[in-house]
Design an enzyme around this catalytic site. Structure first.
Site, PDB file in Angstrom:
ATOM      1  N   TRP A   1       0.821  -1.215   0.000  1.00  0.00           N
ATOM      2  CA  TRP A   1       0.000   0.000   0.000  1.00  0.00           C
ATOM      3  C   TRP A   1       0.856   1.266   0.000  1.00  0.00           C
ATOM      4  O   TRP A   1       0.324   2.369   0.028  1.00  0.00           O
ATOM      5  CB  TRP A   1      -0.905   0.030   1.243  1.00  0.00           C
ATOM      6  CG  TRP A   1      -0.163   0.203   2.567  1.00  0.00           C
ATOM      7  CD1 TRP A   1       1.116  -0.176   2.860  1.00  0.00           C
ATOM      8  CD2 TRP A   1      -0.667   0.828   3.751  1.00  0.00           C
ATOM      9  NE1 TRP A   1       1.434   0.148   4.163  1.00  0.00           N
ATOM     10  CE2 TRP A   1       0.348   0.764   4.731  1.00  0.00           C
ATOM     11  CE3 TRP A   1      -1.875   1.435   4.085  1.00  0.00           C
ATOM     12  CZ2 TRP A   1       0.190   1.282   6.017  1.00  0.00           C
ATOM     13  CZ3 TRP A   1      -2.028   1.942   5.374  1.00  0.00           C
ATOM     14  CH2 TRP A   1      -1.010   1.856   6.321  1.00  0.00           C
ATOM     15  N   ASP A   2       2.195   1.109  -0.061  1.00  0.00           N
ATOM     16  CA  ASP A   2       3.092   2.255   0.129  1.00  0.00           C
ATOM     17  C   ASP A   2       2.863   3.378  -0.877  1.00  0.00           C
ATOM     18  O   ASP A   2       3.306   4.503  -0.666  1.00  0.00           O
ATOM     19  CB  ASP A   2       4.557   1.801   0.091  1.00  0.00           C
ATOM     20  CG  ASP A   2       4.853   0.773   1.167  1.00  0.00           C
ATOM     21  OD1 ASP A   2       4.157  -0.259   1.196  1.00  0.00           O
ATOM     22  OD2 ASP A   2       5.753   0.991   1.984  1.00  0.00           O
TER      23      ASP A   2
ATOM     24  N   GLU B   1       0.678  -5.133  11.903  1.00  0.00           N
ATOM     25  CA  GLU B   1       0.658  -6.533  11.467  1.00  0.00           C
ATOM     26  C   GLU B   1       0.918  -7.529  12.602  1.00  0.00           C
ATOM     27  O   GLU B   1       0.927  -8.737  12.364  1.00  0.00           O
ATOM     28  CB  GLU B   1       1.710  -6.728  10.377  1.00  0.00           C
ATOM     29  CG  GLU B   1       1.461  -5.848   9.179  1.00  0.00           C
ATOM     30  CD  GLU B   1       2.504  -6.001   8.095  1.00  0.00           C
ATOM     31  OE1 GLU B   1       3.682  -6.196   8.446  1.00  0.00           O
ATOM     32  OE2 GLU B   1       2.130  -5.917   6.912  1.00  0.00           O
TER      33      GLU B   1
ATOM     34  N   LYS C   1       2.999  -2.761  16.227  1.00  0.00           N
ATOM     35  CA  LYS C   1       4.165  -2.689  15.336  1.00  0.00           C
ATOM     36  C   LYS C   1       4.328  -1.284  14.756  1.00  0.00           C
ATOM     37  O   LYS C   1       5.420  -0.729  14.713  1.00  0.00           O
ATOM     38  CB  LYS C   1       3.986  -3.688  14.182  1.00  0.00           C
ATOM     39  CG  LYS C   1       5.069  -3.585  13.133  1.00  0.00           C
ATOM     40  CD  LYS C   1       4.857  -4.535  11.969  1.00  0.00           C
ATOM     41  CE  LYS C   1       5.926  -4.300  10.899  1.00  0.00           C
ATOM     42  NZ  LYS C   1       5.769  -5.131   9.719  1.00  0.00           N
ATOM     43  N   GLN C   2       3.233  -0.732  14.257  1.00  0.00           N
ATOM     44  CA  GLN C   2       3.305   0.563  13.584  1.00  0.00           C
ATOM     45  C   GLN C   2       1.959   1.248  13.670  1.00  0.00           C
ATOM     46  O   GLN C   2       0.944   0.594  13.921  1.00  0.00           O
ATOM     47  CB  GLN C   2       3.675   0.371  12.117  1.00  0.00           C
ATOM     48  CG  GLN C   2       2.562  -0.258  11.293  1.00  0.00           C
ATOM     49  CD  GLN C   2       3.031  -0.706   9.926  1.00  0.00           C
ATOM     50  OE1 GLN C   2       3.628  -1.759   9.789  1.00  0.00           O
ATOM     51  NE2 GLN C   2       2.734   0.088   8.922  1.00  0.00           N
TER      52      GLN C   2
HETATM   53  C1  BGC Z   1       4.814  -2.648   6.885  1.00  0.00           C
HETATM   54  C2  BGC Z   1       3.815  -2.368   5.786  1.00  0.00           C
HETATM   55  C3  BGC Z   1       4.530  -1.835   4.566  1.00  0.00           C
HETATM   56  C4  BGC Z   1       5.645  -2.796   4.188  1.00  0.00           C
HETATM   57  C5  BGC Z   1       6.430  -2.302   3.023  1.00  0.00           C
HETATM   58  C6  BGC Z   1       5.889  -3.568   6.377  1.00  0.00           C
HETATM   59  O1  BGC Z   1       6.845  -3.750   7.376  1.00  0.00           O
HETATM   60  O2  BGC Z   1       4.184  -3.244   7.966  1.00  0.00           O
HETATM   61  O3  BGC Z   1       2.858  -1.434   6.212  1.00  0.00           O
HETATM   62  O4  BGC Z   1       3.652  -1.705   3.516  1.00  0.00           O
HETATM   63  O5  BGC Z   1       6.505  -2.961   5.268  1.00  0.00           O
HETATM   64  O6  BGC Z   1       6.940  -1.037   3.254  1.00  0.00           O
END
Ligand code: BGC
Length: 818
Positions: free
Chosen positions: A369-370, A508, A624-625
């Site tokens: 989704w970046d 995640e 995580k984020q």
């Molecule tokens: C993140 C995702 C991201 C991906 C690629 C993962 O570690 O959790 O949100 O899209 O990295 O950047």
């Protein structure tokens, strides 16, 4: 030739150069990624040209969107994984001084070393002075580029000066296809041999060519190279025509050239390489195309000058200024990486926006989704490239329809990760290096990616007014995704609410409830609210279309009023779960998990650490984020609060602030996107805290938390996100209808900022200086634009400037949310 170790003489110049002084084997992988050179078609890491893949070096070359699948037997299953393919190494260029060994940077005494990436011109310089075991001292200057003017070509030049010796010099210039995908340690247990040999040939009078093929996707890849040597004297370079010998091995081809060197003279070695694949247009065969390309290629100097001109043109559209110079340099590095990943040359390649640039094997070159962090920059500078990125999704619409059907849903469900096809590319297993165990990967349940595609389309249309795109592609994608959201939402009659169950949010770590076998969590706040936004705005997008087009599209997709009414109902009744203090809960049941002190685990992979201890991250309140905070990143208060009201929930700034405070203290920021998203979320309610997080993201790959990991590829989303923050959060640039709205929230440390951008073919510049904000319309604009600044409506004529105080007003109203 002098070894140029003087410092740039102005801040302006310094902001274009990224400089590393001293050779540091431990940092080499990081520098290779940060200084990788590409043109949107192909990219090569900044490995030294004498190097082969080993513990220090990794000379990877990749072509945008060129993937291959390999099967690895894991836990009794055949796991098929698709990866961006590491292609033959065209850099391979070394030399040996009579009686010595082939030059290796790791085998000589280094007297001086500097690596300089010139961002303005897309050139990498390596200046080096060394002494060999026989006390012979040599000075080397290397220059290289991957041409922004001629997308299939790249150039490498070595100038070698014999400082205190005379004697024979042998040069070996190769194309080395003995490569695998082996840069990411945790992928070591997976199969990694993607290429098989096809042909190799010697070209007359000079040059070599190697053709290989990916073993599953059957894409032929041909690299050809031409090497010339010359003696550089006072009156220029005099080309030498020595006899050559050819060295062949499996998947390897080299030409060797010899000459004599007199003390104090300079030998110049120039290599031009060409890459073609069987996927390229207007060729009959990749091998012939590569051979032709190097045979007719102009000199290194001519190619270089065309390349510089092309970079110059790109930079003209990306004007930016900020103080201090370190910030400007970092932002330029970010722009540089965006443009060399996605350039006008990417347009025809059917490639998406890769998470780690095209030079990183981490995440296997997949598309996540970046793009939501990258597109806003492109949309208002290179709308034609942004359009292509959206077409990457459109071409996979049928696959997304299939994926939805397979899961029993309607419409189109895009996969969390994709590559060449629209198939779900998320690996089934991850390997935990700490426990040496395989772990099931359920992150494919991140259905929220579907909302992001709509956000991107919305953003694109608002900035470009490209109705033809919406008529032909955009609205159809929106409708099909809205259908998916409406069908994935289930009605809970006890609550009279719709729920979205069994998903995973951007965090995640939480992929299931503790001790429950079925993967997925329920009612993730971000997913549900952004789904409501999606359903609402898709209905609105239909009104953009001319009536005949709308009728035709609705007929073709069998979209009727009853279905639209159903979307309306769902979008008003999606369930949102709150914590007791009125803040948003990350998902239903999150507050019942065990508490966890996230502070000692900042930037670490807590899920892997706990699994290695036989524990499960699903049991803890550790994030995580940024997850829920994505809402505040994407939607300004003036949009989010009425949306919440429409959902039947009161929500105000205090609740928003409380949500961010609760969530951030539980977050370990393992993803580079995390601090960025929190910075955006806090921009309105706490600009100073936001600025600190912005700064951490600004340097994340350079010297920050992700810099070690960046050796496997820079973090394009985080890089581009810093520009997004400046543009949309701090300058508060939004579009409402035909009006540009500016609602700035400038942190006190941001004293000066200037950014140019394009809005519907009008060129504009926004500048912040101390407490003043000004917006200038180019005198070349064809007509005026409507502006709303600090609540005031203004018509900005071509060539005029509007200036006002930099005060956030929060008065701009975006939608009535009826
Ligand atoms: C993140 C995702 C991201 C991906 C690629 C993962 O570690 O959790 O949100 O899209 O990295 O950047």
């Amino acid at each position: 030739m002098s070894i140029c170790f003087d410092s740039p003489n102005s801040d302006h110049e310094a902001a274009w150069n990224f400089v590393f002084d001293g050779y540091d084997p431990d940092d080499e992988g990081h520098r290779e990624a940060l200084c990788a050179l590409g043109n949107g078609y192909w990219v090569t890491r900044a490995a030294t040209c004498d190097a082969q893949a080993d513990a220090i070096h990794y000379p990877g070359t990749y072509r945008a969107g060129l993937y291959n699948r390999l099967v690895t037997p894991i836990e009794g299953e055949a796991s098929e994984d698709e990866s961006l393919v590491n292609l033959p190494n065209w850099l391979a260029l070394s030399f040996r001084i009579e009686g010595g060994d082939w030059f290796s940077i790791d085998a000589v005494e280094i007297l001086a070393y500097r690596l300089t990436l010139n961002l303005q011109q897309g050139i990498l310089y390596r200046d080096l002075q060394f002494r060999d075991v026989q006390n012979r001292q040599t000075t080397l200057r290397e220059q290289r580029f991957v041409s922004m003017a001629e997308p299939h070509l790249a150039g490498l030049q070595l100038q070698l000066r014999a400082d205190n010796w005379s004697g024979g010099l042998e040069i070996r210039s190769a194309i080395d296809g003995r490569v695998t995908n082996s840069n990411v340690e945790r992928y070591a247990p997976f199969s990694n041999q993607h290429l098989e040999p096809v042909a190799a040939s010697v070209l007359e009078p000079a040059g070599i060519r190697l053709t290989m093929r990916t073993n599953q996707s059957r894409i032929e890849v041909s690299l050809a190279a031409r090497t010339r040597i010359a003696l550089v004297g006072e009156d220029g370079a005099q080309e030498l025509h020595p006899d050559r010998t050819i060295e062949r091995a499996d998947c390897y081809m080299a030409e060797r050239l010899c000459c004599s060197v007199v003390q104090g003279t300079v030998v110049q070695i120039e290599k031009i390489a060409a890459l073609y694949t069987s996927r390229d247009y207007a060729i009959s065969e990749s091998g012939m195309a590569a051979e032709d390309a190097i045979q007719i290629a102009p000199s290194f100097a001519e190619l270089l000058s065309a390349h510089q001109w092309s970079w110059n043109r790109l930079w003209q559209r990306c004007e930016i200024d900020i103080t201090p110079v370190e910030h400007l340099r970092a932002l330029r590095l970010h722009i540089f990486h965006i443009l060399q990943t996605i350039s006008p040359h990417t347009a025809d390649l059917d490639a998406g926006v890769p998470a780690r640039g095209w030079h990183g094997e981490d995440y296997r070159g997949h598309i996540f989704w970046d793009e939501v962090f990258v597109l806003p920059f492109l949309v208002c500078r290179f709308p034609e490239i942004a359009r292509e990125m959206l077409l990457y999704r459109y071409r996979r619409l049928n696959s997304a329809r299939r994926l939805a059907r397979q899961q029993g849903y309607q419409g189109a469900m895009y996969p969390w990760r994709s590559g060449s096809t629209g198939q779900e590319a998320t690996p089934r297993f991850q390997f935990n290096l700490q426990s040496k165990r395989w772990m099931r990967d359920y992150t494919y349940l991140q259905r929220h990616i579907n909302a992001i595609i709509i956000c991107n389309l919305w953003h694109y249309y608002n900035f470009t007014n490209d109705l033809a795109f919406m008529e032909d592609y955009g609205t159809e994608m929106m409708i099909e995704i809205a259908r998916f959201w409406a069908s994935v939402a289930t009605y809970n009659s006890d609550l009279d609410r719709y729920e979205i169950r069994n998903v995973v949010g951007p965090d995640e770590y939480h992929t299931a409830y503790p001790d429950v076998d079925t993967p997925g969590i329920h009612n993730n706040s971000y997913t549900n609210i952004i789904a409501a936004w999606t359903l609402y705005h898709t209905r609105e997008a239909l009104d953009w279309l001319p009536p005949a087009c709308r009728t035709e599209l609705c007929d073709r997709l069998q979209l009727n009023q009853a279905e639209l009414d159903y979307w309306d109902t769902v979008s008003r009744k999606l369930r949102v779960v709150f914590e007791q203090d009125g803040s948003l809960s990350q998902y239903e049941g999150f507050d019942t998990l065990q508490s966890f002190d996230a502070q000692p685990f900042q930037d670490q992979s807590v899920n892997l650490i706990l699994e290695a201890k036989g524990d499960d991250v699903n049991c803890y309140r550790v994030i995580k984020q940024a997850d829920t905070a994505m809402l505040f990143f994407l939607l300004p208060e003036q949009e989010l609060f009425p949306l919440m009201q429409r959902l039947g929930y009161g929500f105000d700034r205090t609740q928003m602030h409380q949500t961010i405070t609760n969530h951030i203290q539980r977050t370990v920021h393992e993803s580079s996107l995390s601090r960025l998203v929190y910075a955006g979320a806090l921009a309105e309610c706490d600009p100073e805290a936001s600025w600190q997080l912005f700064l951490e993201t600004l340097f994340v790959d350079i010297s920050g938390a992700s810099s070690k990991e960046a050796k496997n590829g820079i973090h394009l989303g985080a890089m581009a996100g810093t520009l997004h923050l400046l543009q949309h959060q701090y300058l508060g640039l939004r579009i409402h209808g035909d009006t540009i709205c500016l609602d700035p929230s400038i942190p006190s440390s941001l004293r000066q900022l200037c950014m140019s951008f394009e809005f519907r073919s009008h060129d504009l510049k926004i500048e912040v200086k101390e407490d003043k904000l000004s917006i200038t319309a180019s005198f070349l604009n064809s007509d005026s634009i409507q502006l709303c600044c600090n609540g005031e409506a203004i018509t900005l004529q071509p060539g005029s400037v509007y200036q006002c105080e930099c005060i956030p007003t929060g008065t701009i109203k975006f939608h009535d949310y009826v």
